[in-house]
Design a protein around this motif. Sequence first.
Motif, PDB file in Angstrom:
ATOM      1  N   LEU A 176       0.829  -1.296   0.088  1.00  0.00           N
ATOM      2  CA  LEU A 176      -0.049   0.109  -0.090  1.00  0.00           C
ATOM      3  C   LEU A 176       0.771   1.092   0.073  1.00  0.00           C
ATOM      4  O   LEU A 176       0.494   2.294  -0.516  1.00  0.00           O
ATOM      5  CB  LEU A 176      -1.024   0.023   1.213  1.00  0.00           C
ATOM      6  N   ALA A 177       2.170   1.191   0.470  1.00  0.00           N
ATOM      7  CA  ALA A 177       2.973   2.299   0.521  1.00  0.00           C
ATOM      8  C   ALA A 177       3.669   2.760  -0.836  1.00  0.00           C
ATOM      9  O   ALA A 177       4.399   3.561  -0.935  1.00  0.00           O
ATOM     10  CB  ALA A 177       4.077   2.206   1.662  1.00  0.00           C
ATOM     11  N   GLN A 178       3.730   1.565  -1.616  1.00  0.00           N
ATOM     12  CA  GLN A 178       4.446   1.896  -2.902  1.00  0.00           C
ATOM     13  C   GLN A 178       3.549   2.912  -3.943  1.00  0.00           C
ATOM     14  O   GLN A 178       2.256   2.840  -4.008  1.00  0.00           O
ATOM     15  CB  GLN A 178       4.416   0.479  -3.795  1.00  0.00           C
ATOM     16  N   PRO A 179       4.395   4.039  -4.379  1.00  0.00           N
ATOM     17  CA  PRO A 179       3.808   5.062  -5.083  1.00  0.00           C
ATOM     18  C   PRO A 179       3.144   4.567  -6.129  1.00  0.00           C
ATOM     19  O   PRO A 179       1.967   5.161  -6.953  1.00  0.00           O
ATOM     20  CB  PRO A 179       5.125   5.866  -5.268  1.00  0.00           C
ATOM     21  N   ASP A 180       3.301   3.355  -6.863  1.00  0.00           N
ATOM     22  CA  ASP A 180       2.869   2.939  -7.975  1.00  0.00           C
ATOM     23  C   ASP A 180       1.709   1.831  -7.799  1.00  0.00           C
ATOM     24  O   ASP A 180       1.181   1.258  -8.803  1.00  0.00           O
ATOM     25  CB  ASP A 180       3.929   2.287  -9.088  1.00  0.00           C
ATOM     26  N   PHE A 181       1.343   1.591  -6.829  1.00  0.00           N
ATOM     27  CA  PHE A 181       0.170   0.651  -6.267  1.00  0.00           C
ATOM     28  C   PHE A 181      -0.986   1.677  -5.749  1.00  0.00           C
ATOM     29  O   PHE A 181      -1.088   1.767  -4.651  1.00  0.00           O
ATOM     30  CB  PHE A 181       0.505  -0.321  -5.384  1.00  0.00           C
ATOM     31  N   ASN A 182      -1.634   2.366  -6.728  1.00  0.00           N
ATOM     32  CA  ASN A 182      -2.400   3.319  -6.174  1.00  0.00           C
ATOM     33  C   ASN A 182      -4.015   3.043  -6.935  1.00  0.00           C
ATOM     34  O   ASN A 182      -5.072   3.887  -6.597  1.00  0.00           O
ATOM     35  CB  ASN A 182      -2.372   4.461  -6.273  1.00  0.00           C
ATOM     36  N   GLU A 183      -4.242   2.214  -7.768  1.00  0.00           N
ATOM     37  CA  GLU A 183      -5.492   1.983  -8.288  1.00  0.00           C
ATOM     38  C   GLU A 183      -6.556   1.452  -7.298  1.00  0.00           C
ATOM     39  O   GLU A 183      -6.308   0.481  -6.636  1.00  0.00           O
ATOM     40  CB  GLU A 183      -5.460   0.889  -9.598  1.00  0.00           C
ATOM     41  N   ALA A 184      -7.717   2.016  -7.232  1.00  0.00           N
ATOM     42  CA  ALA A 184      -8.581   1.751  -6.208  1.00  0.00           C
ATOM     43  C   ALA A 184      -9.140   0.301  -6.273  1.00  0.00           C
ATOM     44  O   ALA A 184      -9.431  -0.357  -5.031  1.00  0.00           O
ATOM     45  CB  ALA A 184     -10.050   2.786  -6.271  1.00  0.00           C
ATOM     46  N   ARG A 185      -9.558  -0.193  -7.643  1.00  0.00           N
ATOM     47  CA  ARG A 185      -9.702  -1.538  -7.729  1.00  0.00           C
ATOM     48  C   ARG A 185      -8.630  -2.484  -7.260  1.00  0.00           C
ATOM     49  O   ARG A 185      -9.189  -3.509  -6.533  1.00  0.00           O
ATOM     50  CB  ARG A 185     -10.135  -1.884  -8.829  1.00  0.00           C
ATOM     51  N   SER A 186      -7.598  -2.391  -7.421  1.00  0.00           N
ATOM     52  CA  SER A 186      -6.567  -3.281  -6.939  1.00  0.00           C
ATOM     53  C   SER A 186      -6.172  -3.198  -5.583  1.00  0.00           C
ATOM     54  O   SER A 186      -6.313  -4.069  -4.528  1.00  0.00           O
ATOM     55  CB  SER A 186      -5.153  -3.124  -7.536  1.00  0.00           C
ATOM     56  N   ILE A 187      -6.682  -1.927  -4.802  1.00  0.00           N
ATOM     57  CA  ILE A 187      -6.473  -1.857  -3.167  1.00  0.00           C
ATOM     58  C   ILE A 187      -7.658  -2.466  -2.664  1.00  0.00           C
ATOM     59  O   ILE A 187      -7.774  -3.406  -1.730  1.00  0.00           O
ATOM     60  CB  ILE A 187      -6.514  -0.365  -3.102  1.00  0.00           C
TER      61      ILE A 187
END
Length: 185
Positions: free
Chosen positions: A160-171
């Motif tokens: 979750l802290a990765q700057p490139d992991f921010n898509e709402a569906r993936s979260i």
Amino acid sequence: MTEKNNLPLIRNRRQIAKSNLFAIEQIDLTFSNGVERVYERMEGSGRGSVMIVPLMDDETILLVKEYCAGTHSYELGFPKGLIDPGEQAVEAANRELKEEIGFGAEQLDLLHTVAMAPAFFSGTMEIFIAKQLYPEQLAGDEPEPLDVIQWKLSDYAALLAQPDFNEARSIAALMLIRDKLKDEQ
């Protein structure tokens, strides 16, 4: 929970733009209190889409890093794609796995169905858990090979802290799988 509202009356609908993926429709509405408004909404293909959380084992998920034109960036997320004409969602999920990560799944279970921006888009996405993976590659529509990244689910906070992991569906999928696997233990 709030009291159920009556849906507004659609007085008129007209298509104002169309692309290969979407049609934009303008709708004239009258709400139950008499207020009239004009809304715009995107209509998808009507077939829907899938996202898959591949599990290598009970602790390891697989992610892909791929180019996203909307943000003109490379983003980390779960494999996903559109459901092809005549295809069932579970079939699309297995096909997308083979195209994007080079694995098929012996077991695909529906985790949740999510709406994608329901205020202006009619599309939904079915999120699947993929278990018992086996190697199988299909040619996909991606213009370049995708990076496949293994991640320990126990280290979800770092993901979750990765700057490139921010898509709402993936979260959302990450939190759903985390909770489901925790409940199963």
